[in-house]
Design an enzyme around this catalytic site. Sequence first.
Site, mmCIF file in Angstrom:
data_model
loop_
_atom_site.group_PDB
_atom_site.id
_atom_site.type_symbol
_atom_site.label_atom_id
_atom_site.label_comp_id
_atom_site.label_asym_id
_atom_site.label_seq_id
_atom_site.Cartn_x
_atom_site.Cartn_y
_atom_site.Cartn_z
ATOM 1 N N GLY A 8 0.761 -0.955 -0.433
ATOM 2 C CA GLY A 8 -0.235 0.114 0.021
ATOM 3 C C GLY A 8 1.089 1.124 0.136
ATOM 4 N N GLY A 10 -0.795 4.563 -0.322
ATOM 5 C CA GLY A 10 -1.196 5.753 -0.420
ATOM 6 C C GLY A 10 -1.070 7.012 0.815
ATOM 7 C CE LYS A 119 -6.501 3.152 12.511
ATOM 8 N NZ LYS A 119 -6.405 4.937 12.647
ATOM 9 C CE LYS A 204 -10.048 6.039 12.988
ATOM 10 N NZ LYS A 204 -9.640 7.611 11.620
ATOM 11 C CG ASN A 269 -13.951 8.509 7.407
ATOM 12 O OD1 ASN A 269 -14.185 8.078 7.069
ATOM 13 N ND2 ASN A 269 -12.300 8.283 7.890
ATOM 14 C CD GLN A 299 -10.875 2.420 4.744
ATOM 15 O OE1 GLN A 299 -10.233 1.540 4.946
ATOM 16 N NE2 GLN A 299 -11.429 2.768 2.882
HETATM 17 N N1 NAI Z 1 -4.335 8.342 6.800
HETATM 18 C C1 NAI Z 1 -4.209 8.588 7.301
HETATM 19 O O1 NAI Z 1 -4.344 9.167 7.723
HETATM 20 C C2 NAI Z 1 -4.896 7.266 7.615
HETATM 21 C C3 NAI Z 1 -4.490 5.814 7.140
HETATM 22 N N2 NAI Z 1 -5.458 4.845 7.810
HETATM 23 C C4 NAI Z 1 -5.806 3.446 7.341
HETATM 24 O O2 NAI Z 1 -5.111 3.314 6.675
HETATM 25 C C5 NAI Z 1 -5.327 2.942 5.427
HETATM 26 C C6 NAI Z 1 -4.904 3.409 4.189
HETATM 27 O O3 NAI Z 1 -5.530 4.208 3.959
HETATM 28 P P1 NAI Z 1 -3.860 5.254 3.201
HETATM 29 O O4 NAI Z 1 -2.676 5.080 2.979
HETATM 30 O O5 NAI Z 1 -5.079 6.351 3.573
HETATM 31 O O6 NAI Z 1 -5.149 5.613 1.279
HETATM 32 P P2 NAI Z 1 -5.016 6.735 0.952
HETATM 33 O O7 NAI Z 1 -7.223 6.713 1.559
HETATM 34 O O8 NAI Z 1 -4.707 8.056 1.097
HETATM 35 O O9 NAI Z 1 -5.537 6.167 -0.545
HETATM 36 C C7 NAI Z 1 -6.180 5.130 -0.892
HETATM 37 C C8 NAI Z 1 -5.797 4.715 -1.724
HETATM 38 O O10 NAI Z 1 -5.737 3.250 -2.659
HETATM 39 C C9 NAI Z 1 -4.852 3.059 -3.711
HETATM 40 N N3 NAI Z 1 -6.109 2.750 -4.641
HETATM 41 C C10 NAI Z 1 -6.745 2.657 -5.494
HETATM 42 N N4 NAI Z 1 -7.488 1.520 -5.481
HETATM 43 C C11 NAI Z 1 -6.982 0.568 -5.775
HETATM 44 C C12 NAI Z 1 -7.357 -1.138 -6.135
HETATM 45 N N5 NAI Z 1 -8.352 -0.952 -7.116
HETATM 46 N N6 NAI Z 1 -6.491 -1.901 -5.197
HETATM 47 C C13 NAI Z 1 -5.679 -0.953 -4.305
HETATM 48 N N7 NAI Z 1 -4.949 0.059 -3.950
HETATM 49 C C14 NAI Z 1 -5.728 0.552 -4.682
HETATM 50 C C15 NAI Z 1 -4.497 4.116 -4.040
HETATM 51 O O11 NAI Z 1 -3.743 3.661 -4.761
HETATM 52 C C16 NAI Z 1 -3.877 4.563 -2.668
HETATM 53 O O12 NAI Z 1 -2.463 4.447 -2.442
HETATM 54 C C17 NAI Z 1 -7.102 2.288 5.656
HETATM 55 O O13 NAI Z 1 -7.202 1.688 5.730
HETATM 56 C C18 NAI Z 1 -6.950 4.126 6.351
HETATM 57 O O14 NAI Z 1 -8.279 4.074 7.561
HETATM 58 C C19 NAI Z 1 -4.989 4.577 9.512
HETATM 59 C C20 NAI Z 1 -4.230 5.459 9.971
HETATM 60 C C21 NAI Z 1 -4.110 7.288 9.281
HETATM 61 O O1 13P Z 2 -7.087 7.029 11.282
HETATM 62 C C1 13P Z 2 -7.286 8.242 10.744
HETATM 63 C C2 13P Z 2 -6.338 8.905 11.892
HETATM 64 O O2 13P Z 2 -5.512 8.407 12.375
HETATM 65 C C3 13P Z 2 -7.489 9.315 9.533
HETATM 66 O O3 13P Z 2 -8.404 9.557 9.596
HETATM 67 P P1 13P Z 2 -9.576 10.008 8.290
HETATM 68 O O4 13P Z 2 -9.472 8.554 7.554
HETATM 69 O O5 13P Z 2 -10.392 10.092 9.035
HETATM 70 O O6 13P Z 2 -8.466 10.991 8.004
#
Ligand code: NAI
Ligand code: 13P
Length: 356
Positions: A8, A10, A119, A204, A269, A299
């Site tokens: 991953g 993102g 998450k 959450k 969110n 999410q």
């Molecule tokens: N961004 C944050 O602040 C935080 C995110 N998370 C959790 O981390 C997890 C990943 O989130 P992020 O890294 O923020 O991602 P993101 O929401 O920033 O990015 C989306 C990702 O999904 C990918 N994507 C799109 N279509 C796809 C497909 N068909 N197959 C596979 N990948 C695909 C994109 O290339 C990109 O890497 C989520 O569960 C999120 O809740 C947890 C803590 C903090």
């Molecule tokens: O999980 C997160 C912070 O811990 C990020 O939350 P959001 O996906 O709502 O930005």
Amino acid sequence: MYKVTVIGSGNWGSVAAKLIACNTVRLDSFHDEVRMWVFEEKLPSGEKLTDVINKTNENVKYLPGIKLGKNVVADPDLENAVKGANMLVFVTPHQFVEGICKRLAGKIRADAEGISLIKGMEVKKEGPSLISNLITKQLGINCSVLMGANIANEIAMEKFSEATVGYNQNKSAADRWVQLFCTPYFNVTAVQDVEGVELCGTLKNAVAIAAGFVDGLEMGNNTKAAIMRIGLKEMMTFSKMCFPSVKDSTFFESCGVADLITTCMGGRNRKVADAYARNGGKRSFDELEAEMLQGQKLQGVLTAKEVHEVLSSRGWLHIFPLFSAVHAISTGRLPPSAIVKISEENLRHVQLVSSL
Ligand SMILES: NC(=O)C1=CN([C@@H]2O[C@H](COP(=O)(O)OP(=O)(O)OC[C@H]3O[C@@H](n4cnc5c(N)ncnc54)[C@H](O)[C@@H]3O)[C@@H](O)[C@H]2O)C=CC1
Ligand SMILES: O=C(CO)COP(=O)(O)O
């Protein structure tokens, strides 16, 4: 020697790679190189995202302006990215993980350990299935989780925060994950409660949607605090009703109340739900997500739908008025103002059940 792959790339995936890369260089027991699997896409310039990450050492789409560390190598080939790795970090939006695991089955080292930073959850016939459990089932590996009050952009700027590793049996693996993620600005502790830690991080996001509605309706701080309190109660009740082993103490770790607070204040969110309410529910979440997040994924709306499936199949809707309202509002069946029309009777019921 431990070899790490991040699955991953993102916003959070890129920050996770940065945290890990600074430690693999520093610690002798880890290979320096950190592979990061990238879901390949073309940028407006016509270049491939992977090529640009490897050229500039920056994820220009999901984490612009931040150097990942020279030892992070972006790889668009999933099978190649996990080759030889014995520590796998899963960090994609939860809706994609099942497909990714199907592609990885039989392709990873038998002695690999996993950790999920994802998450969200899946709902199967038998009930809710946590992502760590799905990874264990599909890939046959032990899987811990890491959750916390972790808005990725803030950690990218090296602002202090905390996180919680949840593990079940394998304490030495948990200690290794703590070692891999800990930095002076990212303080990680481990607790023996995978389900509790993961459910905190998952649920959450649905509460943050409710907090966003309240912000969009400009209802003020007291209302928002009430939503967060009721949300925390529903998170605890849901977790314990579905997974009786979940510990109360887990909700007081970073993954619990701290993540709830930060996401309700500053998360994606919250932000998109705020816009949804300001538009009177006339523009869909999908449309607002695409416009406001530019490829990043929410999410909370999906999670509210998944929670709703569990509640309706088990006859529990009346016990969870907030979760039920978030789903009804986000699917357009109730107006955003319904978020505070949670009946007294239902609230009393929630309090009764969560004190059991
Ligand atoms: N961004 C944050 O602040 C935080 C995110 N998370 C959790 O981390 C997890 C990943 O989130 P992020 O890294 O923020 O991602 P993101 O929401 O920033 O990015 C989306 C990702 O999904 C990918 N994507 C799109 N279509 C796809 C497909 N068909 N197959 C596979 N990948 C695909 C994109 O290339 C990109 O890497 C989520 O569960 C999120 O809740 C947890 C803590 C903090
Ligand atoms: O999980 C997160 C912070 O811990 C990020 O939350 P959001 O996906 O709502 O930005």
